[in-house]
Design a protein around this motif. Structure first.
Motif, PDB file in Angstrom:
ATOM      1  N   LEU A  41       0.829  -1.215   0.000  1.00 57.88           N
ATOM      2  CA  LEU A  41       0.000   0.000   0.000  1.00 57.88           C
ATOM      3  C   LEU A  41       0.863   1.265   0.000  1.00 57.88           C
ATOM      4  CD1 LEU A  41      -2.786  -1.077   2.520  1.00 57.88           C
ATOM      5  CD2 LEU A  41      -2.984  -0.876   0.030  1.00 57.88           C
ATOM      6  N   LEU A  42       1.961   1.227   0.759  1.00 63.62           N
ATOM      7  CA  LEU A  42       2.844   2.400   0.797  1.00 63.62           C
ATOM      8  C   LEU A  42       3.499   2.610  -0.563  1.00 63.62           C
ATOM      9  CD1 LEU A  42       4.505   1.841   4.300  1.00 63.62           C
ATOM     10  CD2 LEU A  42       2.916   3.665   3.680  1.00 63.62           C
ATOM     11  N   SER A  43       3.789   1.516  -1.244  1.00 65.14           N
ATOM     12  CA  SER A  43       4.380   1.605  -2.574  1.00 65.14           C
ATOM     13  C   SER A  43       3.342   2.149  -3.564  1.00 65.14           C
ATOM     14  CB  SER A  43       4.880   0.217  -2.985  1.00 65.14           C
ATOM     15  OG  SER A  43       5.111   0.154  -4.354  1.00 65.14           O
ATOM     16  N   ALA A  44       2.116   1.656  -3.446  1.00 66.58           N
ATOM     17  CA  ALA A  44       1.050   2.129  -4.344  1.00 66.58           C
ATOM     18  C   ALA A  44       0.787   3.621  -4.142  1.00 66.58           C
ATOM     19  CB  ALA A  44      -0.229   1.329  -4.101  1.00 66.58           C
ATOM     20  N   ALA A  45       1.103   4.121  -2.944  1.00 63.61           N
ATOM     21  CA  ALA A  45       0.891   5.551  -2.668  1.00 63.61           C
ATOM     22  C   ALA A  45       2.040   6.402  -3.217  1.00 63.61           C
ATOM     23  CB  ALA A  45       0.741   5.772  -1.165  1.00 63.61           C
TER      24      ALA A  45
ATOM     25  N   LEU B  61      -3.969  -7.196  -2.643  1.00 65.43           N
ATOM     26  CA  LEU B  61      -4.049  -7.324  -4.100  1.00 65.43           C
ATOM     27  C   LEU B  61      -5.220  -8.207  -4.521  1.00 65.43           C
ATOM     28  CD1 LEU B  61      -0.265  -7.682  -5.083  1.00 65.43           C
ATOM     29  CD2 LEU B  61      -1.706  -5.636  -5.085  1.00 65.43           C
ATOM     30  N   THR B  62      -5.421  -9.328  -3.787  1.00 65.88           N
ATOM     31  CA  THR B  62      -6.521 -10.216  -4.176  1.00 65.88           C
ATOM     32  C   THR B  62      -7.873  -9.641  -3.773  1.00 65.88           C
ATOM     33  OG1 THR B  62      -6.309 -11.441  -2.115  1.00 65.88           O
ATOM     34  CG2 THR B  62      -5.153 -12.341  -4.025  1.00 65.88           C
ATOM     35  N   HIS B  63      -7.922  -8.964  -2.635  1.00 69.76           N
ATOM     36  CA  HIS B  63      -9.184  -8.408  -2.130  1.00 69.76           C
ATOM     37  C   HIS B  63      -8.986  -6.987  -1.630  1.00 69.76           C
ATOM     38  CE1 HIS B  63      -9.576 -12.834  -1.620  1.00 69.76           C
ATOM     39  NE2 HIS B  63     -10.765 -12.598  -2.131  1.00 69.76           N
ATOM     40  N   PRO B  64      -8.794  -6.042  -2.564  1.00 70.39           N
ATOM     41  CA  PRO B  64      -8.471  -4.668  -2.133  1.00 70.39           C
ATOM     42  C   PRO B  64      -9.572  -3.999  -1.305  1.00 70.39           C
ATOM     43  CG  PRO B  64      -8.710  -4.819  -4.538  1.00 70.39           C
ATOM     44  CD  PRO B  64      -8.781  -6.212  -4.024  1.00 70.39           C
ATOM     45  N   ARG B  65     -10.784  -4.535  -1.377  1.00 69.95           N
ATOM     46  CA  ARG B  65     -11.869  -3.879  -0.638  1.00 69.95           C
ATOM     47  C   ARG B  65     -12.343  -4.682   0.564  1.00 69.95           C
ATOM     48  NH1 ARG B  65     -13.359   0.487  -2.237  1.00 69.95           N
ATOM     49  NH2 ARG B  65     -12.509   1.245  -4.194  1.00 69.95           N
ATOM     50  N   CYS B  66     -11.651  -5.765   0.898  1.00 72.38           N
ATOM     51  CA  CYS B  66     -12.095  -6.559   2.048  1.00 72.38           C
ATOM     52  C   CYS B  66     -11.805  -5.762   3.323  1.00 72.38           C
ATOM     53  CB  CYS B  66     -11.406  -7.924   2.061  1.00 72.38           C
ATOM     54  SG  CYS B  66      -9.675  -7.895   2.544  1.00 72.38           S
ATOM     55  N   PRO B  67     -12.484  -6.119   4.427  1.00 68.55           N
ATOM     56  CA  PRO B  67     -12.309  -5.340   5.664  1.00 68.55           C
ATOM     57  C   PRO B  67     -10.849  -5.171   6.085  1.00 68.55           C
ATOM     58  CG  PRO B  67     -14.137  -6.884   5.884  1.00 68.55           C
ATOM     59  CD  PRO B  67     -13.512  -7.170   4.548  1.00 68.55           C
ATOM     60  N   ALA B  68     -10.054  -6.253   5.990  1.00 67.71           N
ATOM     61  CA  ALA B  68      -8.649  -6.152   6.420  1.00 67.71           C
ATOM     62  C   ALA B  68      -7.889  -5.159   5.539  1.00 67.71           C
ATOM     63  CB  ALA B  68      -7.987  -7.532   6.380  1.00 67.71           C
TER      64      ALA B  68
ATOM     65  N   GLU C 239      -7.531 -16.801   3.310  1.00 66.64           N
ATOM     66  CA  GLU C 239      -7.722 -17.301   1.942  1.00 66.64           C
ATOM     67  C   GLU C 239      -6.546 -16.865   1.046  1.00 66.64           C
ATOM     68  OE1 GLU C 239     -11.619 -16.316   0.194  1.00 66.64           O
ATOM     69  OE2 GLU C 239     -10.547 -16.234  -1.727  1.00 66.64           O
ATOM     70  N   ALA C 240      -6.171 -15.594   1.185  1.00 64.24           N
ATOM     71  CA  ALA C 240      -5.060 -15.072   0.379  1.00 64.24           C
ATOM     72  C   ALA C 240      -3.760 -15.786   0.741  1.00 64.24           C
ATOM     73  CB  ALA C 240      -4.920 -13.562   0.576  1.00 64.24           C
ATOM     74  N   VAL C 241      -3.582 -16.076   2.038  1.00 68.37           N
ATOM     75  CA  VAL C 241      -2.369 -16.788   2.468  1.00 68.37           C
ATOM     76  C   VAL C 241      -2.336 -18.164   1.806  1.00 68.37           C
ATOM     77  CG1 VAL C 241      -1.220 -17.890   4.448  1.00 68.37           C
ATOM     78  CG2 VAL C 241      -2.089 -15.552   4.647  1.00 68.37           C
ATOM     79  N   ARG C 242      -3.472 -18.832   1.760  1.00 71.24           N
ATOM     80  CA  ARG C 242      -3.509 -20.155   1.114  1.00 71.24           C
ATOM     81  C   ARG C 242      -3.179 -20.054  -0.372  1.00 71.24           C
ATOM     82  NH1 ARG C 242      -7.820 -21.146   4.704  1.00 71.24           N
ATOM     83  NH2 ARG C 242      -9.355 -20.534   3.143  1.00 71.24           N
ATOM     84  N   ARG C 243      -3.632 -18.948  -0.995  1.00 72.17           N
ATOM     85  CA  ARG C 243      -3.320 -18.753  -2.421  1.00 72.17           C
ATOM     86  C   ARG C 243      -1.923 -18.174  -2.625  1.00 72.17           C
ATOM     87  NH1 ARG C 243      -8.546 -15.546  -4.450  1.00 72.17           N
ATOM     88  NH2 ARG C 243      -7.227 -15.144  -6.266  1.00 72.17           N
ATOM     89  N   ARG C 244      -1.283 -17.868  -1.522  1.00 73.94           N
ATOM     90  CA  ARG C 244       0.062 -17.284  -1.518  1.00 73.94           C
ATOM     91  C   ARG C 244       0.109 -15.986  -2.310  1.00 73.94           C
ATOM     92  NH1 ARG C 244       4.168 -22.215  -2.231  1.00 73.94           N
ATOM     93  NH2 ARG C 244       5.601 -20.749  -1.299  1.00 73.94           N
ATOM     94  N   GLN C 245      -0.887 -15.147  -2.026  1.00 79.15           N
ATOM     95  CA  GLN C 245      -0.926 -13.823  -2.628  1.00 79.15           C
ATOM     96  C   GLN C 245      -1.299 -12.802  -1.559  1.00 79.15           C
ATOM     97  OE1 GLN C 245      -3.637 -14.372  -5.853  1.00 79.15           O
ATOM     98  NE2 GLN C 245      -2.036 -15.235  -7.159  1.00 79.15           N
ATOM     99  N   PRO C 246      -0.768 -11.577  -1.677  1.00 80.56           N
ATOM    100  CA  PRO C 246      -1.089 -10.552  -0.673  1.00 80.56           C
ATOM    101  C   PRO C 246      -2.572 -10.169  -0.722  1.00 80.56           C
ATOM    102  CG  PRO C 246       0.829  -9.937  -1.990  1.00 80.56           C
ATOM    103  CD  PRO C 246       0.219 -11.112  -2.675  1.00 80.56           C
ATOM    104  N   PHE C 247      -3.224 -10.086   0.446  1.00 75.73           N
ATOM    105  CA  PHE C 247      -4.672  -9.841   0.431  1.00 75.73           C
ATOM    106  C   PHE C 247      -5.048  -8.459  -0.106  1.00 75.73           C
ATOM    107  CE2 PHE C 247      -4.922  -7.221   4.211  1.00 75.73           C
ATOM    108  CZ  PHE C 247      -3.982  -7.731   5.109  1.00 75.73           C
TER     109      PHE C 247
END
Ligand SMILES: Nc1ncnc2c1ncn2[C@@H]1O[C@H](COP(=O)(O)OP(=O)(O)O)[C@@H](O)[C@H]1O
Ligand SMILES: [Mg+2]
Length: 282
Positions: free
Chosen positions: A44-48, A242-249, A232-240
């Motif tokens: 997120l800091l990089s995206a900013a 990126l996979t779910h930019p609008r999820c609560p976390a 779920e993202a950890v299981r897919r081995r992807q940062p959450f």
């Protein structure tokens, strides 16, 4: 010189004179979500618009490469042994973050000769000047390694959960940082919160005791809700983020990233982070 030239010269000067600010993500208790927070916050800091390096300094349990689904062939230990250059072990992640694997080997700084040490610190110094922000995943516990890293960072975020054991360990961490006269910005982040109120109660319990018994005012880094998308993202081995930019976390972490970027609250560094770490290990 045109106004444009002047502006770009000024920008360059600002960039050059500014050393990256370091943020250590740490905790008393393990498994509270540090690695996930360090990784997703870096993105997120990089995206900013910041140049961000993410340093895996968790001794033993370093698992950012697993979270990222990348194979790491060489790490900072190889740099310390003189077999690789730091630039060769760094990995450019697709999200724009520079990943530095296996930095727990920094604890071996004390074994190095003057020459090796100076050489390594030069390379680490470049990492600092090439980045605006360095995020460090320190691993858990109040052992020397973790404390040296946390103590050297401009900003230390102590991650806790609402569980009593995590709260006790977070307080122990704060107490030791204060005993070591930590002079950076110390803040608390509550992960695995079921709602905002539980997060607030948790951070208040720690900050009240810290104020009463240590005379310390802790800053609030906020909270991250318990969110199945993280697992779920950890299981897919992807940062959450990126996979779910609008999820609560992701929303919770975005609030933290915004807070960190806003109003110059990213503290200007006073001295090289790695040089400070080296002094602790000397
Ligand atoms: N906010 C959250 N909601 C749900 N699960 C989480 C959350 N944060 C972390 N986790 C889960 O907790 C586990 C431990 O997280 P990790 O980042 O590896 O902790 P640490 O680095 O502190 O040991 C991970 O498997 C992850 O799925
Ligand atoms: Mg971890």
């Amino acid at each position: 010189m045109t106004a444009d030239d002047q502006a770009s010269k000024l920008r360059r000067l600002v960039h050059e004179s500014r050393e990256g600010s370091t943020i250590a993500v740490t905790s008393g208790k393990g498994g509270v979500g540090k690695s996930n927070i360090a990784l997703n916050l870096s993105i997120l800091l990089s995206a900013a618009g910041n140049r961000v390096a993410l340093v895996d300094a968790d001794l033993g349990l370093g698992n950012l490469d697993v979270l990222l689904d990348i194979g790491v062939r060489a790490n900072v230990s190889h740099v310390i042994a003189g077999r690789r250059k730091l630039g060769e072990v760094m990995i450019d992640l697709p999200c724009g973050v520079q990943f530095v694997p296996g930095a727990s080997g920094l604890s071996r700084l004390a074994e190095l000769s003057e020459f090796q040490r100076a050489n390594l610190l030069d390379q680490l110094g470049e990492l600092e000047s090439d980045n605006d922000i360095i995020v460090i995943d320190t691993g858990a516990g109040i052992g020397g390694n973790v404390m040296h890293l946390a103590c050297s960072a401009d900003r230390t975020i102590v991650v806790t959960t609402p569980e009593p054991t995590a709260i006790t360990d977070a307080y122990a961490m704060v107490k030791i940082l204060m005993q070591r006269r930590y002079d950076g910005q110390l803040s608390l982040l509550v992960n695995f919160a079921s709602d905002r109120q539980e997060a607030r109660q948790t951070s208040q319990r720690i900050s009240t005791v810290a104020r009463q018994f240590l005379g310390t005012r802790l800053l609030e880094a906020g909270y991250v809700l318990t969110d199945e998308k993280v697992a779920e993202a950890v299981r897919r081995r992807q940062p959450f983020v990126l996979t779910h930019p609008r999820c609560p976390a992701s929303r919770c972490l975005a609030a933290l990233a915004t807070k960190l970027c806003a109003g110059g609250s990213l503290v200007e560094r006073r001295e090289s982070f790695f040089r400070r770490v080296a002094n602790w290990f000397a």
